[in-house]
Enzyme design. Structure first.
Site, PDB file in Angstrom:
ATOM      1  N   MET A 162     -10.990  80.186  12.558  1.00  0.00           N
ATOM      2  CA  MET A 162      -9.894  80.780  13.334  1.00  0.00           C
ATOM      3  C   MET A 162      -9.451  79.870  14.480  1.00  0.00           C
ATOM      4  O   MET A 162      -8.261  79.705  14.749  1.00  0.00           O
ATOM      5  CB  MET A 162     -10.315  82.148  13.878  1.00  0.00           C
ATOM      6  CG  MET A 162      -9.174  82.900  14.542  1.00  0.00           C
ATOM      7  SD  MET A 162      -9.643  84.502  15.212  1.00  0.00           S
ATOM      8  CE  MET A 162      -9.749  85.498  13.751  1.00  0.00           C
ATOM      9  N   ARG A 191      21.009  87.104  -4.696  1.00  0.00           N
ATOM     10  CA  ARG A 191      20.204  87.732  -3.655  1.00  0.00           C
ATOM     11  C   ARG A 191      21.103  88.591  -2.777  1.00  0.00           C
ATOM     12  O   ARG A 191      20.759  89.711  -2.437  1.00  0.00           O
ATOM     13  CB  ARG A 191      19.512  86.636  -2.820  1.00  0.00           C
ATOM     14  CG  ARG A 191      18.567  87.133  -1.770  1.00  0.00           C
ATOM     15  CD  ARG A 191      17.941  85.997  -0.988  1.00  0.00           C
ATOM     16  NE  ARG A 191      18.916  85.223  -0.225  1.00  0.00           N
ATOM     17  CZ  ARG A 191      18.593  84.298   0.689  1.00  0.00           C
ATOM     18  NH1 ARG A 191      17.320  84.029   0.927  1.00  0.00           N
ATOM     19  NH2 ARG A 191      19.536  83.639   1.326  1.00  0.00           N
ATOM     20  N   TYR A 198     -18.189  77.685   7.503  1.00  0.00           N
ATOM     21  CA  TYR A 198     -18.225  78.944   6.746  1.00  0.00           C
ATOM     22  C   TYR A 198     -18.384  78.680   5.254  1.00  0.00           C
ATOM     23  O   TYR A 198     -17.692  77.842   4.684  1.00  0.00           O
ATOM     24  CB  TYR A 198     -16.939  79.742   6.967  1.00  0.00           C
ATOM     25  CG  TYR A 198     -16.884  80.465   8.291  1.00  0.00           C
ATOM     26  CD1 TYR A 198     -17.792  81.471   8.600  1.00  0.00           C
ATOM     27  CD2 TYR A 198     -15.911  80.149   9.226  1.00  0.00           C
ATOM     28  CE1 TYR A 198     -17.723  82.148   9.818  1.00  0.00           C
ATOM     29  CE2 TYR A 198     -15.835  80.811  10.439  1.00  0.00           C
ATOM     30  CZ  TYR A 198     -16.742  81.816  10.728  1.00  0.00           C
ATOM     31  OH  TYR A 198     -16.665  82.470  11.928  1.00  0.00           O
ATOM     32  N   LYS A 229      17.422  80.211  13.416  1.00  0.00           N
ATOM     33  CA  LYS A 229      16.790  81.513  13.168  1.00  0.00           C
ATOM     34  C   LYS A 229      15.271  81.363  13.227  1.00  0.00           C
ATOM     35  O   LYS A 229      14.749  80.248  13.179  1.00  0.00           O
ATOM     36  CB  LYS A 229      17.217  82.039  11.791  1.00  0.00           C
ATOM     37  CG  LYS A 229      16.803  81.139  10.626  1.00  0.00           C
ATOM     38  CD  LYS A 229      17.378  81.632   9.291  1.00  0.00           C
ATOM     39  CE  LYS A 229      17.032  80.675   8.171  1.00  0.00           C
ATOM     40  NZ  LYS A 229      17.709  81.043   6.900  1.00  0.00           N
TER      41      LYS A 229
HETATM   42  C1  LIG Z   1      18.187  79.724   6.490  1.00  0.00           C
HETATM   43  C2  LIG Z   1      19.553  79.513   5.947  1.00  0.00           C
HETATM   44  C3  LIG Z   1      20.147  78.237   5.991  1.00  0.00           C
HETATM   45  C4  LIG Z   1      19.398  77.003   6.389  1.00  0.00           C
HETATM   46  O1  LIG Z   1      18.652  76.602   5.267  1.00  0.00           O
HETATM   47  P1  LIG Z   1      17.810  75.236   5.277  1.00  0.00           P
HETATM   48  O2  LIG Z   1      17.284  75.137   3.887  1.00  0.00           O
HETATM   49  O3  LIG Z   1      16.722  75.408   6.274  1.00  0.00           O
HETATM   50  O4  LIG Z   1      18.746  74.168   5.644  1.00  0.00           O
HETATM   51  C5  LIG Z   1      21.469  78.127   5.612  1.00  0.00           C
HETATM   52  N1  LIG Z   1      22.158  79.202   5.169  1.00  0.00           N
HETATM   53  C6  LIG Z   1      21.614  80.440   5.051  1.00  0.00           C
HETATM   54  C7  LIG Z   1      22.421  81.561   4.552  1.00  0.00           C
HETATM   55  C8  LIG Z   1      20.293  80.624   5.435  1.00  0.00           C
HETATM   56  O5  LIG Z   1      19.740  81.836   5.327  1.00  0.00           O
END
Ligand SMILES: *Cc1c(COP(=O)(O)O)cnc(C)c1O
Length: 353
Positions: free
Chosen positions: A298, A129, A250, A33
């Site tokens: 930047m 959650r 800066y 993702k």
């Molecule tokens: C993002 C996610 C993972 C992966 O988590 P990591 O800590 O990066 O291994 C696994 N399960 C769910 C539901 C997630 O949202």
């Protein structure tokens, strides 16, 4: 050409995936993702395509990108769908989807579907959650089943504190998951990266390694043999000597205590290097460790070359990678590796292996 780049070591990615899969046993979704945590989802998925059992993304568009790139394995949508229309894409592209909320069951119930779905019913085992509380899982399972539109119901939960070896909550979440799903059939998936590394009691049919694939160890003890996948690097593009008492950059935040040889690096916060990085943050120049001085701007940042007379214009600068761990930088700015990796942008991406 501007020398700022992210080198992505796909052999290291494969090494980390194999390590996760072997440690967990069974099968493993490679979690790609958020553009594979900033590493390039298509490139990473293709690099794993010959061996990954499946992939996991957050939502439909991320999955379609992988299908368009020729990925044929199961792809799990960790957030499921947001509206009923998306169910058509789920069916068309044979995606697997999490169902974490009553409304999603209603969408499935109300939609005419060309083929049945493979659903992963999410259990809220304590993170609070998303998902169904353990004592509501059986009802949700039955309601899903009764839609007549679901061929498989698998079971999934997620941990809040698996990266804390001393927290008792992970064992409690496992027990809550088991209690709520006791007599239900179907595949199980509990373990994210930190659970794969630290909680064998969470190993079931499928693991879900994310951050560990990219070689950033989420546990406090970084000793699991992971290989960093991303090297964020650039070069020294100018060098100047400043006298004692001279301010740098800066806000004049850094003031030289002694004559200082300053290297200017083509990398800034617009590339994803954190502006909040404090003076003294480690940086490797031609393999030698030195420190960030002055504010990150930047497009540029400045490093101390006083003790490195052999380094100059054209020297290679590693901001993070094998020598400087991304975890070290994240800790120094009060965040986690995940956020820094996801934020890398504008630099050239080059893929090795
Ligand atoms: C993002 C996610 C993972 C992966 O988590 P990591 O800590 O990066 O291994 C696994 N399960 C769910 C539901 C997630 O949202």
């Amino acid at each position: 050409m501007r020398p700022a780049r992210a080198l992505i070591d796909l052999e290291a990615l494969r090494h980390n995936y194999r390590l996760a899969r072997a440690r967990h046993g069974g099968r493993a979704f490679a979690v790609v993702k958020a553009n594979a945590y900033g590493h390039g989802a298509v490139e990473c998925a293709q690099a794993l395509a010959a061996e990954a059992d499946g992939f996991a993304v957050a939502f439909v568009d991320e999955a379609l990108q992988l299908r368009a790139a020729g990925i044929t394995q199961p792809i799990l949508l960790l957030e499921g769908v947001f509206d009923a229309d998306e169910l058509d894409e789920v069916v068309r592209h044979e995606l697997w989807m999490v169902v974490h909320h009553e409304l999603q069951i209603e969408m499935i119930k109300g939609r005419q579907l060309a083929a049945p779905l493979h659903v992963w019913l999410k259990v809220n085992s304590g993170m609070n959650r998303a998902g169904f509380l353990p004592d509501m899982v059986r009802t949700a399972w039955q309601r899903l089943h009764d839609t007549g539109k679901v061929s498989d119901i698998s079971l999934i939960t997620h941990f809040a504190r698996a990266d804390e070896p001393d927290a008792t909550t992970t064992a409690e979440q496992i027990a809550a998951f088991d209690a709520g799903t006791r007599d239900l059939p179907g595949l199980r998936s509990l373990a994210n990266s930190s659970a794969i590394l630290g909680w064998p009691a969470a190993y079931r049919d499928w693991g879900r390694p994310g951050i560990l694939l990219y070689g950033a160890d989420p546990m406090p003890e970084d000793n699991h043999g992971l290989r960093p996948v991303m090297t964020l690097e650039s070069q020294i593009i100018a060098v100047r000597e400043i006298p004692a008492g001279a301010p740098l950059g800066y806000g004049g935040r850094f003031v030289a205590k002694a004559p200082t040889r300053v290297g200017l690096v083509a990398m800034g916060y617009a590339d994803g290097y954190p502006r909040s990085a404090p003076e003294g943050t480690p940086v490797a120049v031609d393999g030698s460790l030195t420190r960030l001085i002055g504010r990150v701007s930047m497009d540029m940042l400045t490093v101390d070359l006083t003790g490195l007379p052999g380094c100059g214009i054209g020297s290679r600068v590693e901001l993070w990678g094998r020598q400087v761990s991304v975890n070290r930088i994240a800790t120094g700015v009060g965040t986690i590796s995940y956020e820094l990796l996801c934020n890398v942008k504008r630099v050239r991406f080059e893929y090795l292996g």
